[in-house]
Design a protein around this motif. Structure first.
Motif, PDB file in Angstrom:
ATOM      1  N   ASP A 168      -8.820   1.679   0.338  1.00  0.00           N
ATOM      2  CA  ASP A 168      -9.785   0.462  -0.204  1.00  0.00           C
ATOM      3  C   ASP A 168     -10.308   0.103   1.458  1.00  0.00           C
ATOM      4  O   ASP A 168      -9.543   0.434   2.709  1.00  0.00           O
ATOM      5  N   CYS A 185     -14.535   4.931  -4.557  1.00  0.00           N
ATOM      6  CA  CYS A 185     -15.005   5.899  -3.313  1.00  0.00           C
ATOM      7  C   CYS A 185     -15.927   6.757  -2.794  1.00  0.00           C
ATOM      8  O   CYS A 185     -16.888   7.197  -4.289  1.00  0.00           O
ATOM      9  N   ILE A 205     -17.049  -1.259  -2.224  1.00  0.00           N
ATOM     10  CA  ILE A 205     -17.104   0.044  -3.280  1.00  0.00           C
ATOM     11  C   ILE A 205     -17.882   0.453  -4.573  1.00  0.00           C
ATOM     12  O   ILE A 205     -19.152  -0.475  -4.898  1.00  0.00           O
ATOM     13  N   TYR A 226     -10.741  -3.439  -6.166  1.00  0.00           N
ATOM     14  CA  TYR A 226     -11.803  -3.132  -4.961  1.00  0.00           C
ATOM     15  C   TYR A 226     -11.557  -1.714  -4.459  1.00  0.00           C
ATOM     16  O   TYR A 226     -11.395  -0.953  -4.032  1.00  0.00           O
ATOM     17  N   SER A 227     -10.037  -1.091  -4.497  1.00  0.00           N
ATOM     18  CA  SER A 227      -9.788   0.090  -4.041  1.00  0.00           C
ATOM     19  C   SER A 227      -9.978   1.561  -5.049  1.00  0.00           C
ATOM     20  O   SER A 227      -9.880   1.461  -7.012  1.00  0.00           O
ATOM     21  N   CYS A 228     -10.096   1.868  -4.263  1.00  0.00           N
ATOM     22  CA  CYS A 228     -10.789   3.560  -5.478  1.00  0.00           C
ATOM     23  C   CYS A 228      -9.839   4.242  -6.492  1.00  0.00           C
ATOM     24  O   CYS A 228      -8.251   4.353  -6.320  1.00  0.00           O
ATOM     25  N   LYS A 248      -7.002   6.067  -3.936  1.00  0.00           N
ATOM     26  CA  LYS A 248      -6.416   5.230  -3.569  1.00  0.00           C
ATOM     27  C   LYS A 248      -7.427   4.270  -2.341  1.00  0.00           C
ATOM     28  O   LYS A 248      -6.624   3.098  -1.856  1.00  0.00           O
ATOM     29  N   LYS A 275       0.587  -1.252  -0.153  1.00  0.00           N
ATOM     30  CA  LYS A 275      -0.202   0.294   0.013  1.00  0.00           C
ATOM     31  C   LYS A 275       0.811   1.520   0.104  1.00  0.00           C
ATOM     32  O   LYS A 275       0.922   2.385  -0.605  1.00  0.00           O
ATOM     33  N   TRP A 277     -11.744  -2.519   2.567  1.00  0.00           N
ATOM     34  CA  TRP A 277     -10.774  -3.851   3.373  1.00  0.00           C
ATOM     35  C   TRP A 277     -10.273  -4.003   3.930  1.00  0.00           C
ATOM     36  O   TRP A 277      -9.308  -4.196   4.908  1.00  0.00           O
ATOM     37  N   TYR A 278      -8.905  -2.919   4.018  1.00  0.00           N
ATOM     38  CA  TYR A 278      -7.929  -2.714   3.910  1.00  0.00           C
ATOM     39  C   TYR A 278      -8.448  -2.233   5.234  1.00  0.00           C
ATOM     40  O   TYR A 278      -7.202  -2.235   6.436  1.00  0.00           O
ATOM     41  N   GLU A 303      -3.835  -3.894  -5.186  1.00  0.00           N
ATOM     42  CA  GLU A 303      -5.017  -4.518  -4.044  1.00  0.00           C
ATOM     43  C   GLU A 303      -4.429  -5.683  -3.108  1.00  0.00           C
ATOM     44  O   GLU A 303      -4.055  -5.818  -3.240  1.00  0.00           O
TER      45      GLU A 303
END
Length: 236
Positions: free
Chosen positions: A173, A213, A186, A165-167, A171, A25, A175-176, A87
């Protein structure tokens, strides 16, 4: 061909799952998204997916960008593989290495291996209202609604399989940040408004859709909103 890359705990930065996720990340973008390894990878092509595992858990995934370089000024990890759409993965399920060999690089070259990765990821896709109203209701709370046009869940799925699934703007996330409760969360933004496409238009997931997002999605739908590239530039 997609592959599974097994990270070594002995390498600095990969001792724990959290360290590995922080690397993908925060650290990897500083390297222009080049992941360095001892060996080249041969059976993978541009747009294939690389899954990264540590202690049997998949901690990240990325799309191979098709570029390989050699940096002789580095330590023993001299071969750089360019990736994109990184991701973070937060699955608690362990990989069965009786099914997938425990080598550092394992090509997912048959259905048995592919299905094992699917089992570990166990990705579910929630249905979200993806259009954001530009107006504001009383109390300055934005309203979100489902567009009157029928949405194709297959197109959404194809978009997310490609981008992750990250913007794609800031960016973020889910889940993160939130753990399992945020998994698969998302919005998917229609780059060209559905109202301008017409009912007969066939969505092209990689060209017409982009994961964003809710915050970025709201800005994209405001009056006189910036373009996607202009909004991305604000985060660079």
């Amino acid at each position: 061909m997609n592959l599974l890359f097994k990270l070594d705990q002995k390498v600095e930065g990969f001792a724990t799952a959290k360290e590995a996720k922080d690397f993908f990340k925060n650290e990897l973008p500083l390297r222009d998204n080049y992941f360095y390894n001892v060996n080249t990878i041969s059976k993978i092509e541009t747009e294939d997916i690389i899954y990264f595992s540590l202690i049997g858990n998949i901690v990240a995934k990325a799309v191979f960008a098709g570029e390989i370089i050699e940096n002789k000024n580095r330590d023993k990890f001299k071969i750089g593989h360019k990736v994109k759409n990184v991701e973070i993965v937060n699955s608690n399920k362990k990989i069965d290495f009786n099914i997938i060999n425990g080598r550092a690089i394992n090509y997912l070259d048959n259905d048995t291996k592919i299905n094992e990765i699917k089992r570990v990821l166990n990705t579910t896709i929630d249905i979200y209202p993806d259009e954001v109203d530009e107006s504001f209701s009383e109390g300055n709370r934005s309203r979100v609604y489902i567009n009157k046009y029928e949405r194709d869940p297959k197109a959404r799925k194809a978009c997310l399989e490609h981008f992750g699934y990250s913007c794609q703007i800031c960016k973020f996330d889910f889940w993160y940040t939130y753990g399992d409760i945020g998994k698969g969360s998302i919005h998917v933004h229609h780059i060209t408004p559905l109202s301008e496409m017409g009912k007969e238009y066939k969505i092209k997931p990689r060209e017409d859709l982009i994961p964003v997002c809710p915050n970025c999605h709201l800005i994209l739908h405001k009056l006189n909103a910036p373009t996607i590239e202009e909004l991305k530039e604000r985060f660079r």
